[in-house]
Design an enzyme around this catalytic site. Structure first.
Site, short mmCIF file in Angstrom:
data_model
loop_
_atom_site.label_atom_id
_atom_site.label_comp_id
_atom_site.label_asym_id
_atom_site.label_seq_id
_atom_site.Cartn_x
_atom_site.Cartn_y
_atom_site.Cartn_z
N GLY A 154 0.84 -1.19 0.00
CA GLY A 154 0.00 0.00 0.00
C GLY A 154 0.88 1.24 0.00
N ARG A 198 -0.82 -6.76 -4.24
CA ARG A 198 -1.13 -8.17 -4.52
C ARG A 198 -0.08 -8.73 -5.48
NH1 ARG A 198 -6.55 -6.31 -7.56
NH2 ARG A 198 -6.59 -5.14 -5.65
N GLY A 199 1.08 -8.06 -5.49
CA GLY A 199 2.09 -8.40 -6.49
C GLY A 199 3.21 -9.28 -5.95
N GLY A 216 5.26 -6.95 4.27
CA GLY A 216 5.02 -7.95 3.22
C GLY A 216 6.01 -7.79 2.07
N THR A 217 6.16 -6.57 1.60
CA THR A 217 7.07 -6.30 0.47
C THR A 217 8.51 -6.59 0.87
OG1 THR A 217 5.55 -4.60 -0.31
CG2 THR A 217 7.80 -4.48 -1.14
N ASP A 228 1.48 2.08 9.35
CA ASP A 228 1.18 1.28 10.56
C ASP A 228 2.32 1.31 11.58
OD1 ASP A 228 -1.05 0.60 9.08
OD2 ASP A 228 -0.25 -1.35 8.46
N ASP A 271 4.75 -0.79 11.93
CA ASP A 271 4.85 -2.12 12.56
C ASP A 271 6.10 -2.90 12.16
OD1 ASP A 271 4.09 -2.55 9.96
OD2 ASP A 271 2.37 -3.84 10.41
N LEU A 328 -7.96 8.29 4.09
CA LEU A 328 -7.51 9.68 4.30
C LEU A 328 -6.21 9.68 5.10
CD1 LEU A 328 -10.88 11.43 5.14
CD2 LEU A 328 -9.49 11.70 3.09
O1 F6P Z 1 -0.80 -1.36 5.89
C1 F6P Z 1 -1.33 -0.12 5.58
C2 F6P Z 1 -2.83 -0.17 5.57
O2 F6P Z 1 -3.30 1.13 5.31
C3 F6P Z 1 -3.46 -0.73 6.84
O3 F6P Z 1 -3.44 0.17 7.91
C4 F6P Z 1 -4.83 -1.10 6.34
O4 F6P Z 1 -5.39 -2.13 7.11
C5 F6P Z 1 -4.56 -1.58 4.94
O5 F6P Z 1 -3.31 -1.03 4.56
C6 F6P Z 1 -5.61 -1.20 3.94
O6 F6P Z 1 -5.28 -1.78 2.73
P1 F6P Z 1 -6.02 -1.44 1.36
O7 F6P Z 1 -5.47 -0.13 0.87
O8 F6P Z 1 -5.67 -2.57 0.48
O9 F6P Z 1 -7.48 -1.33 1.66
#
Ligand code: F6P
Length: 360
Positions: free
Chosen positions: A11, A75-76, A117-118, A140, A142, A285
Site C-alpha cells: 500500500g 497483490r504483487g 510484506g514487500t 502502521d 509495525d 484519508l
Molecule cells: O498497511 C497499511 C494499511 O493502510 C493498513 O493500515 C490497512 O489495514 C490496509 O493497509 C488497507 O489496505 P487497502 O489499501 O488494500 O485497503
C-alpha cells in the site's frame, strides 16, 4: 554507467516520492549511477513495459506529493501470483522470472521501498541471490527493525485532526463519537493520535477490551457533566475472548482486510450504554496527501542512505532510524518479529495516568 532499480510495493504511504527523489538525486550527483524506476511494485519486473528512466529532471517537484510516481501493488507477490493457465486461475511462484529480469536489466542493486510484506519478498529475493536493499515504509509503524517508518507521522497527524474535529461536534450534540483508525494488528496510529487528540477511550489490538469498561467510562463522564466522549478504536482491536472483524477474508494472494469494529463499538455504546453515538471511519484519508515535514525529512534521509548502501554493495540490508541516527540492519533481523505497542511502555502508561480508558 552502473544502474540502480527502485520500486515501491504494498500500500502507498506519504513520503514514497520523497524517497524516490532522494535516491535519484544521490545516485546521479554523488555516485554516478543511473536509475530506473519499476512500475507497480514487483509487477513491473514481469511486464516488458514496466520500466521507466528516472533522472533528476524526472523527480523534480515530487517531494511534497503523496502517493508514488511509480505506482504500487499490494497483490504483487511473485512467490504467489494469480495467473490464468488454460482459462483457469491458478497461483504460481514466478519469482525466477523476477530474478532473471533483475539480471537482464543489469541492476547493480534493486532498492525496494515497502512494508513488512514487500520487505519479506525482498528478503526472499536476496536469498535467491538478488542484490537488494530495503527501505521501510508503512503508516502502521509495525516494522521492528526501525524506531519509526515514514508515513506514520502523516497518518497520526490526520487522525489527530479528525479527533479534534469530532470533539467540537461531539460536545455540541452531547454525543459519543467513535473513530475507527487503520494500523492492522498494531495500535500505534490509534494510541498516538488518541493521546495527541485527547480521546477518552483508546482501543488497540494489543489490549483486548471489555465492553463494560467502555460503558463505565462514557457514563462516568456523563455523570460528571461531560455529556460527550471520543472513542478511538484501531481496526484490529477486539474484545477479550472475541475475534477481530474483517471486511474481506484473505487468501494466498490477498491479505485479509480489517474493518468494521467501529460500527460494532458504536452500536454497543448506543444500545447498551444508552448514549447517542455516531461512527466515523477515517480510512484511506490516513494514507493520502502530502507527507508531513517529519515524513519528508525521514524519507529523504532513508533514500540517500539506501543509495549509499547500494553504492557500497551492502545488500540484504534495510535502512532504519534508531534514536536520531540513520543506521542499517539485516533485512532478516528487521523482519524477525513484527513490532507492536509495548503495553507496559510509557505511551500506554501515560494514557492510564491521564485517566484514558484503554478498554481493560
Ligand atoms: O498497511 C497499511 C494499511 O493502510 C493498513 O493500515 C490497512 O489495514 C490496509 O493497509 C488497507 O489496505 P487497502 O489499501 O488494500 O485497503
Amino acid at each position: 554507467m552502473k544502474r540502480i532499480g527502485i520500486l515501491t510495493g504494498g500500500g502507498d504511504a506519504p513520503g514514497l516520492n520523497a524517497v524516490i527523489r532522494a535516491v535519484v538525486k544521490t545516485a546521479y550527483s554523488s555516485h554516478g549511477y543511473e536509475v530506473i524506476g519499476i512500475l507497480d511494485g514487483f509487477d513491473g519486473l514481469l511486464n516488458p513495459n514496466g520500466i521507466v528512466s528516472l533522472t533528476p529532471e524526472e523527480v523534480r517537484g515530487i517531494l511534497p506529493r503523496g502517493g508514488t510516481i511509480l505506482g504500487a501493488a499490494n497483490r504483487g507477490n511473485p512467490f504467489a501470483r494469480k495467473v490464468v493457465r488454460d482459462g483457469v486461475e491458478v497461483v504460481e511462484d514466478v519469482s525466477d522470472e523476477v530474478v532473471a529480469r533483475i539480471h537482464e536489466l543489469k541492476l547493480d542493486t534493486l532498492i525496494v521501498v515497502g512494508g513488512d510484506g514487500t520487505l519479506r519478498i525482498t528478503q526472499e529475493l536476496f536469498e535467491k541471490g538478488c542484490p537488494v536493499v530495503g527501505v521501510p515504509k508503512t503508516i502502521d509503524n509495525d516494522i521492528d527493525g526501525t524506531d519509526v517508518t515514514f508515513g506514520f507521522d502523516t497518518a497520526v497527524s490526520m487522525a489527530t485532526e479528525a479527533i479534534d474535529r469530532l470533539h467540537t461536534t461531539a460536545e455540541a450534540h452531547h454525543r459519543v463519537m467513535v473513530l475507527e483508525l487503520m494500523g492492522r494488528d498494531a495500535g500505534f496510529i490509534t494510541l498516538h493520535s488518541g493521546l495527541a487528540g485527547g480521546a477518552d477511550v483508546i482501543l488497540i489490538p494489543e489490549i483486548p477490551f471489555h465492553w463494560d469498561a467502555i460503558c463505565e467510562k462514557v457514563k462516568a463522564r456523563a455523570r460528571s457533566g461531560r455529556h460527550f466522549s471520543i472513542i478511538a478504536v484501531a481496526e484490529g482491536a477486539h474484545p477479550e475472548g472475541g475475534q477481530q472483524i474483517f471486511r474481506r477474508a484473505g487468501d494466498e494472494v490477498f491479505v485479509a482486510r480489517l474493518g468494521g469494529i467501529g460500527q460494532v463499538v458504536g452500536k454497543f455504546v448506543g444500545e447498551v450504554c444508552g448514549m447517542e453515538t455516531r461512527v466515523t471511519v477515517l480510512g484511506h484519508l490516513q494514507r493520502g496527501g502530502s507527507p508531513t515535514t517529519f515524513d519528508r525529512w525521514l524519507a529523504t534521509r532513508f533514500g540517500a542512505a539506501a543509495m549509499r548502501l547500494a553504492a557500497s554493495h551492502r545488500h540484504g540490508r534495510m535502512v532504519a532510524l534508531r534514536g536520531t541516527k540513520i543506521v542499517d540492519v539485516p533485512l532478516a533481523e528487521a523482519l524477525a518479529v513484527p513490532k507492536r505497542v509495548d503495553v507496559e511502555g510509557d505511551a500506554v502508561m501515560t494514557a492510564r495516568d491521564l485517566d484514558i480508558c484503554m478498554g481493560d
